[in-house]
Enzyme design. Structure first.
Site, PDB file in Angstrom:
ATOM      1  N   HIS A  34     -52.278 -40.640  -9.909  1.00 29.14           N
ATOM      2  CA  HIS A  34     -52.915 -39.828  -9.587  1.00 29.14           C
ATOM      3  C   HIS A  34     -54.532 -40.434  -9.179  1.00 29.14           C
ATOM      4  CE1 HIS A  34     -54.995 -36.168  -8.113  1.00 29.14           C
ATOM      5  NE2 HIS A  34     -54.150 -35.432  -7.913  1.00 29.14           N
TER       6      HIS A  34
ATOM      7  N   LEU B 180     -46.621 -32.014  -9.359  1.00 29.16           N
ATOM      8  CA  LEU B 180     -46.397 -33.359  -9.193  1.00 29.16           C
ATOM      9  C   LEU B 180     -48.222 -33.822 -10.142  1.00 29.16           C
ATOM     10  CD1 LEU B 180     -46.119 -36.170  -7.883  1.00 29.16           C
ATOM     11  CD2 LEU B 180     -47.678 -35.737  -6.137  1.00 29.16           C
ATOM     12  N   ASP B 181     -49.018 -33.154  -9.920  1.00 26.54           N
ATOM     13  CA  ASP B 181     -50.006 -33.436 -10.915  1.00 26.54           C
ATOM     14  C   ASP B 181     -50.795 -32.716 -12.255  1.00 26.54           C
ATOM     15  OD1 ASP B 181     -50.819 -34.216  -8.249  1.00 26.54           O
ATOM     16  OD2 ASP B 181     -52.553 -33.539  -7.659  1.00 26.54           O
ATOM     17  N   GLU B 182     -49.324 -32.790 -12.653  1.00 26.92           N
ATOM     18  CA  GLU B 182     -49.816 -31.440 -13.872  1.00 26.92           C
ATOM     19  C   GLU B 182     -48.720 -32.513 -15.072  1.00 26.92           C
ATOM     20  OE1 GLU B 182     -51.555 -29.634 -14.594  1.00 26.92           O
ATOM     21  OE2 GLU B 182     -52.914 -29.558 -12.576  1.00 26.92           O
TER      22      GLU B 182
END
Lengths: 275, 275, 275, 275
Positions: free
Chosen positions: A183, A218-220
């Site tokens: 990310h 997605l970002d976690e």
């Protein structure tokens, strides 16, 4: 020989495990154990001097551990990975170089791109590249094509090396704990689109990148590795993006090295990393 | 409860040690083991959930370990230290603050200075300061006075917080592996006098500091911790010295925390540090 | 437009220089000036918003500066470099990738190797590779062949990307201040052979790399950039070497970026770096 | 002598400013200039070798600069600061030590605490401490008492060294660009309460701290400095808090050094920092 174990914690686990090894006259060179008290979870990684057949050891270990224990004995030295990309080259190129020079500790089976931008660089290293466009088809179909292609290569891990499409829960569910993403931000700061623009506008003095396992957000997912670099007012948003690519490349390389070296355990939304 | 063990390596040590703990229903929260193959040396640190009487455990462990094994069970949470200084305040002041606020994990029994420059700051924290001048007396006598003074306080460790006199082998031999020094350089670079001037003249882009145990060669003992900071052409030699004091303070604080937390093992001229 | 100037310091230089620019209605976006008082040396880098013909500006600047002033107006955005290698790939491969993707800010004209190990990777990127062996010939002849080959390409800089032969003063004298080397150590520590083995045996907690201009003492030239990474007892000498290659690659990339971006000034044995 | 200037950008500013200095035969040792193109804003810091009366220079500079220009000539070497605290000691103690040893480059006029916890440490350094409790009174009254107390000391800056009450816009408006806060987080991540708990639960691998000027949104002012430290699964939330205090102390010290050394410019919600 490496052995990694994760299970519910209880008294006597280390003694039981190392007892099995001692009975086989196996010498422990390095051992790391950690218990997550909040979760009552046990994590262990042990390196043994000798190499022996894994199956018997695994069976003996199973006999002394809780039934739900995850036991991996003598994992393959070289994992199989499939890489997914969009247009940005920096993470893929770094992996291709390491693959080519046999320092990746993993073997790149194939690269899948939703654009064909990176076909050429893959060709130069004779790594199969598959162009699967997301355009003009349903996301479901797009992901179906991808997972079929991935299926050909039975990878241990799928590396999203700047793959810029959000994957559906259905797709992620097919590869639990096996999709690694880089990310372009120091999560949880600047989650979402254009983090370098956000960082620039906020006037931060550090920017970073985060490598994590992909879950349905997605970002976690569980974080594997993070690094930062200092930035200053003299950088444009474009300079920040360039600097960001450097750090993204470094962090993904580090995360992949930790994962393929069996140093990363995932439980709930966190990782235990025996660096 | 913490247990640390160092001994010759052989097959079965971890099993034997953890077997003893399991028999007492003691639960291991965290375990680190390392073997130095070149030296055939075994190092282990284990944290156990429960607190029990150390003596019986120590005896049971001794029974299963090589006779030369060094075993420490449940080390005191708070070590006793004597600090030696000359004129520079930065490391001492940082220690006094932590001592005063009970975050040093150690108790400063006394400060000995070969000048009285730092008497006042010690007085402000009600820490005994002893001025023992090196002037006009033989080094032998000077060191004799110091070791007598130290003797009053039976410290676990002696911290040289910018003590600028070289100690004789005879003195060092009295406190083997118990004298910690902060060296104003990234060793082995710029060993010796005025390292910041050397660094400035060499035009280096990083300067550092090194915390180490003192052996008979002041700058060559086992290294506990090192850190660096970036520097540039815009710094004068004086600026570099100021920056160096910051890093010296940070490194000594880190090293002391590791040592008093029983995370540092010394063998030959190296350390094993379970951070 | 970038303008860099180095000369003897005297009162009024910045006013004179910026006066010339203002007279041309040129707007200064960024200016860095530094005076080395010890050397009475003046260094300036200015970025101007507009692009204009360099020659007239250079002439006007020359008219207001000391005769010995070094003035570079509007340096080429893309420098020409020749890379020299031996067998290790990591720095070269990183440069080839950046070259291929046009992010090196420099153009690799050719690669010269004293072994042919890295011929293949150059071929894959269509970068000319010349194998000039040092074996069985006089050093003088070896270097003669190299400088002839280099001569074909009129490079701005020669990058020693892990070139493991010591160059003679005669060779170095042909390219003053234009040969960049990556030294596999945090200089001045561990100068000379096998620094990772030295670092391992010394038990240091940090290892680093140094990029510098080559002078007649290979490891003693003006330092451009240095970085370090933490290491621990758990690394073997081989692990340290692997980690070292990562940092070598990063430091050389950074140094080259600074140099080709005209941010590095050399004077005596030091650099002024306007990062 | 230091001169700092901020104004609207236009062609010829550097020439005009340095022309004034040259006319006085003043020699520039170091100059930094930056233009924020997006804001068309000009920032300059120049160090001149000689010391002369500031007023005449300031007037001559004003004559050649836009009317709205902010010009500071020869700022006081030692700024006056008032420190506000609650119960945590680490940042205050570090400042008191530097104040006592005259290395803060600032003079602590007074400390104001909404608890009396830190009275004693201030007494030990003979720095006036004022206990102004927020309990049982209106926020308006509380802040009124504080600003009256601050008024006694006419400070250049107010340092919130872990002051845990949110200040009202009315209070902040009284000291525009003069209140410095240390935020216990790597902003913008984990803004708000208990960031270490948040970081622990998120399983991040880095934690940081941010020093910034206070605007009406406590955590959103212009950032002066940020730093991070690596953390791992082995740290408890309490360990993270301890590590966080170390980094908070370091970041606030760095930010204060930059500010009192007149290296920080504020414009809109960003800073220009000439490190």
């Amino acid at each position: 020989m490496i052995i990694v174990i994760q299970c519910i914690d209880r008294v006597g686990l280390v003694a039981a495990i190392t007892g099995v090894l001692a009975a086989q006259q196996l010498n422990i060179i390095s051992l790391r154990e950690h218990v997550d008290k909040a979760e009552n979870r046990f994590f262990l990684r042990v390196q043994v001097e000798q190499e022996v057949a894994p199956a018997p050891i695994a069976n003996q270990l199973r006999a002394v551990l809780p039934p739900e224990a995850v036991i991996v004995v003598n994992p393959l030295p070289e994992k199989r990975v499939v890489v997914m990309v969009t247009k940005e080259y920096h993470c893929l190129a770094d992996m291709l170089i390491r693959h080519y020079f046999k320092t990746l500790q993993a073997s790149i089976q194939a690269v899948i791109g939703n654009y064909n931008t990176l076909q050429d660089i893959c060709d130069r290293f004779e790594v199969p590249f598959f162009h699967i466009s997301h355009e003009g088809i349903y996301k479901e179909t797009f992901e179906q094509k991808i997972s079929e292609q991935i299926g050909q290569f039975t990878p241990d891990y799928i590396v999203l090396a700047k793959f810029m499409r959000i994957l559906s829960p259905a797709f992620v569910a097919k590869f639990p704990g096996r999709i690694i993403n880089i990310h372009h931000s120091f999560l949880p700061a600047f989650a979402g689109a254009n983090p370098y623009r956000q960082a620039f506008e906020r006037g931060v003095k550090l920017i970073g990148a985060t490598a994590h396992f992909v879950t349905n957000d997605l970002d976690e997912g569980p974080i594997i590795a993070q690094q930062i670099i200092p930035v200053s007012h003299s950088l444009t948003a474009a300079d920040m993006m360039r600097a960001g690519k450097e750090i993204e490349t470094a962090v993904l390389a580090k995360a992949l090295r930790l994962v393929v070296d069996d140093r990363v355990f995932v439980y709930n939304n966190k990782t235990v990393v025996f660096e």
